[in-house]
Each structure stands twice: as C-alpha cells, then as structure tokens.
Design an enzyme around this catalytic site. Structure first.
Site, PDB file in Angstrom:
ATOM      1  N   LYS A  89       0.712  -1.122  -3.292  1.00 40.09           N
ATOM      2  CA  LYS A  89       0.599  -0.128  -2.224  1.00 40.09           C
ATOM      3  C   LYS A  89      -0.108  -0.650  -0.977  1.00 40.09           C
ATOM      4  O   LYS A  89       0.162  -0.216   0.133  1.00 40.09           O
ATOM      5  CB  LYS A  89      -0.114   1.123  -2.741  1.00 40.09           C
ATOM      6  CG  LYS A  89       0.758   1.940  -3.687  1.00 40.09           C
ATOM      7  CD  LYS A  89       0.194   3.326  -3.905  1.00 40.09           C
ATOM      8  CE  LYS A  89       1.165   4.198  -4.668  1.00 40.09           C
ATOM      9  NZ  LYS A  89       1.296   3.808  -6.094  1.00 40.09           N
ATOM     10  N   GLU A 111      -1.537  11.810   2.275  1.00 42.27           N
ATOM     11  CA  GLU A 111      -1.634  12.695   1.120  1.00 42.27           C
ATOM     12  C   GLU A 111      -1.620  11.815  -0.109  1.00 42.27           C
ATOM     13  O   GLU A 111      -1.108  10.699  -0.078  1.00 42.27           O
ATOM     14  CB  GLU A 111      -0.479  13.691   1.092  1.00 42.27           C
ATOM     15  CG  GLU A 111       0.770  13.226   0.362  1.00 42.27           C
ATOM     16  CD  GLU A 111       1.556  12.158   1.097  1.00 42.27           C
ATOM     17  OE1 GLU A 111       1.588  12.194   2.345  1.00 42.27           O
ATOM     18  OE2 GLU A 111       2.124  11.287   0.419  1.00 42.27           O
ATOM     19  N   SER A 377       4.051  -4.040 -10.782  1.00 45.21           N
ATOM     20  CA  SER A 377       3.572  -3.301  -9.604  1.00 45.21           C
ATOM     21  C   SER A 377       2.067  -3.056  -9.565  1.00 45.21           C
ATOM     22  O   SER A 377       1.499  -2.936  -8.492  1.00 45.21           O
ATOM     23  CB  SER A 377       4.317  -1.974  -9.480  1.00 45.21           C
ATOM     24  OG  SER A 377       4.154  -1.186 -10.638  1.00 45.21           O
TER      25      SER A 377
END
Ligand SMILES: *Cc1c(COP(=O)(O)O)cnc(C)c1O
Length: 393
Positions: A89, A111, A377
């Site tokens: 991310k 968010e 990931s």
C-alpha cells in the site's frame, strides 16, 4: 482487445467517473493534471528516491525452494511484505502524497476499513509534514485498535463514522463529504484501484513498479522477463494491478486473480465479488459488485479484513468479463492453512490476504517447468492473533 485503460477512462465497459456534481471540480483537477505531473522528471526522481531509500525497494524476487518442491513447479515470491509498513500500500500513498504536494494541497483525507491504508497514509503525511484526517467506521475503530494507535502515533486525526453500519462504506461517505466541503486545499488519497477515473489508473501506475521489477529480476534469475503465471489476491485490486500491469497486453503471461470465498461462495458470507457480482456503480465507478436484486450493496465477508470489499476495481471487472485473467475463489479455511504452510516451509508469515493466493496450489496443477510469480502483498504481523486463535497455537 486492450486490457489497460482507454483515453475515456474505461477498461472495456467498466470505470468512468459517476460522481455528484459537487465533486466534479476536485476530480476534474486531478484528471487534467495527474499524467502531466507523473511524467515530470522531478516527480519521477523524487518518487523513485523515496521508493528506494524510504520504502526499501526494489523488493526481492525470492525463489521459494521448499514450496516449489512441494508443488512440483517453480514458485517465486515478490516480497512486498518487506516494504516499510509491511505491504504494497505504501507504493501508492508515496505517489499520491507527491501528487498532492504538486497540486498545492496541504491537507490529506483518507478512509480506511482495517486500518492498513490509514496507516500507510498517516505515514506519508508524517514524512511530508502534511495534516492528515482518516475517516474510519466506529465499529472498525473498536476492532482495529493497534492500527488506530499507529495512526495516532504518526500524528493523524482518526474521525469515527457514526452513521449506517459504521464500517468502511460509511467512512467513505464521510470522506467524500469532507472533500466536497474542502475542494481547494485537500487531496483525497484512495487506497486501491477503485473510485472515479482517474483514481484506478493513477493507483495502478504507482503500483506498476511491482511488475517493472519482476521483469528485470526474473531476467536475472531465469533468463526471461516473462513468467508463465502471475498470481495476486484481490480486494479492491491494487496489488494485483501492480503485479499484472506490464503483462496486461502480453497474453503469453497468464494472470490469476484470487478472491476471498469466505465461508464458501454460496454461503452468503463471502467477498467473491467477480463471480457473484453484477454490474453497478460503487464509489464513483461502474464495475462488478455484490448487490441484492434491488441494487442494494451486499455486506461482504472474509476472515481477512483487506479482502472484505463488496466491489472490485474496474480493471479487474474487465479482466474477469474478457477472460484475460482467471479468477479463483479461496475460502477462509484454505487461506489459513496456506498461511501456516508458507510460515513453516519458508519461514515467511504472510498477511491473511496474501495467504489466499498461496492456497491455489491445492486447486490448480502447474507444470514442473512453469514459472509462477506470487505477489506476496503483505506480512502477517498484523494477523498473528487471528492465526493463533484459528489454529489454537
Ligand atoms: C489491503 C491489502 C490487500 C487488498 O487490497 P488490494 O487493493 O486488492 O491490493 C491485499 N493484501 C494486503 C497485505 C493488504 O494490506
């Protein structure tokens, strides 16, 4: 057939910007500027330097010897789990914070559901000294205390969303309301390849560093820059978009997207969005989403908070309906077992999201000569308690 985005902001039939008029100026400002800014040499230089020295890129491409022996095929792991903050991310939030600065914004909103994107956003805001407000459902704040603590430690303000089911979609509504009220000085950092155009494309481009590295790393190790398969789990779809990006139009390379089947695809408790989804509009984009016959969004379920999303980004909707990618669905139980297996075969504890991709070897057979790259990931530190409770360790 083209699989990447077209000049109108669509992947096949999916994508676009279905937004309220009051949001139009914000999204339009971004649409008109994002490609120009990303192409600036000074942007590229700053982005690449931060990816190298702050995130720790390139992330290794690791040949998993014992896992490969067990499944009789060649398995490589792209180690996004080794990035700063523990997942892919951060590639996107670094890119977007630089974009925000170039657009003259000095306030960032985001968010978050499980808190992973909130932490990645709070991290880059601290890095740049930019004010950070993270909207989070009241229920999620209670469920994800360690990530709430991280965001606060990093200087972000965590604002509870008190309406509706008090989870991710309510937090998203609050963030959109904030952005409408603060169109001049605020940038909204979306955490996956979802939302109105240009977000899916912008986020995919920031994550594309993953497949860019896979190409040269595989060339060094195998003498070819093309694997036979690239495999990634899909929540909104950003880590998969990054791992697939440079292979999208090269159909020699097969793509496998792995969704969360929760307690079973037809159990009523799953997040297998492509298989179960119908065309609809969510977060400003036309895509596949789980909905009732009246078009109400269905509450998704997965043991992994990061895959627990009722839609999928428009790129993945197109990859699914065009048949370019194979979509597989993995249950909670299958994922947990695969996570334990990787831990004990390779000494790598994966995030539960990632464990879904690792579970495909029990469902699909590969040839001994196949090169299979799995995008790892994220790391499993955040999920330890979940694993421990599940296996009664
Ligand atoms: C958030 C997250 C995901 C799911 O998000 P995508 O946008 O689909 O990549 C997958 N793995 C990890 C480790 C995550 O944190």
């Amino acid at each position: 057939m083209i699989y990447n985005i077209n000049e109108k902001g669509y992947y096949g039939d999916f994508g676009g910007a279905y937004i309220p008029e009051m949001l139009y100026p914000n999204v339009e400002e971004l649409r008109q500027n994002y490609l120009k800014i990303m192409a600036e040499p000074s942007f590229q230089e700053e982005f690449n330097a931060l990816l190298k020295d702050y995130v720790g890129r390139p992330s290794p491409l690791y040949f998993a010897k014992r896992l490969s022996a067990k499944y009789n095929t060649k398995i490589y792991l792209k180690r996004e789990d080794l990035n700063h903050t523990g997942a892919h991310k951060i590639n996107n939030t670094i890119g977007q914070i630089l974009m925000a600065k170039r657009l003259g914004k000095h306030r960032v909103i985001a968010e978050t559901g499980a808190g992973q994107h909130g932490v990645a956003t709070a991290t880059v805001c601290a890095l740049m000294g930019i004010e950070c407000i993270v909207y989070m459902g009241e229920i999620d704040i209670a469920r994800q205390a360690p990530n709430v603590a991280r965001m606060k430690m990093l200087g972000a303000k965590v604002v509870p969303a008190l309406s509706g089911s008090r989870t991710l979609k309510d937090a998203t509504n609050e963030a959109i309301r904030d952005w409408i009220n603060n169109p001049i000085d605020t940038h909204y950092i979306i955490g996956s390849v979802v939302g109105p155009h240009p977000y899916p494309d912008m986020v995919a481009r920031f994550q594309a560093v993953v497949s860019e590295e896979i190409q040269w790393q595989l060339k060094e190790k195998e003498g070819t820059n093309k694997p036979d398969y690239v495999v990634a789990c899909v929540g909104g779809g950003s880590n998969a978009a990054g791992a697939f990006y440079h292979y999208l139009e090269d159909t020699d390379v097969k793509l496998i997207a792995v969704e969360a089947a929760g307690k079973g695809i037809h159990s009523g408790e799953s997040a297998a969005t492509s298989v179960l989804g119908k065309e609809g509009i969510i977060h400003g984009s036309k895509t596949l989403l789980m909905q009732t016959k009246d078009g109400q969004i269905t509450e998704p379920y997965s043991i992994s908070a990061g895959l627990d999303y009722p839609g999928v980004g428009p790129m993945h909707a197109h990859l699914y309906t065009s048949g370019r990618a194979q979509f597989m669905s993995i249950t909670d139980d299958e994922a947990m077992t695969a996570g334990l297996e990787l831990s004990q075969l390779e000494g790598i504890i994966p995030a539960i999201e990632t464990s879904h991709s690792l579970a495909i070897f029990n469902e699909k057979k590969f040839k001994p000569t196949d090169i299979v790259v799995i995008n790892l990931s994220g790391r499993g530190d955040k999920d330890l308690q979940n694993y421990i409770d599940y296996f009664k360790l």
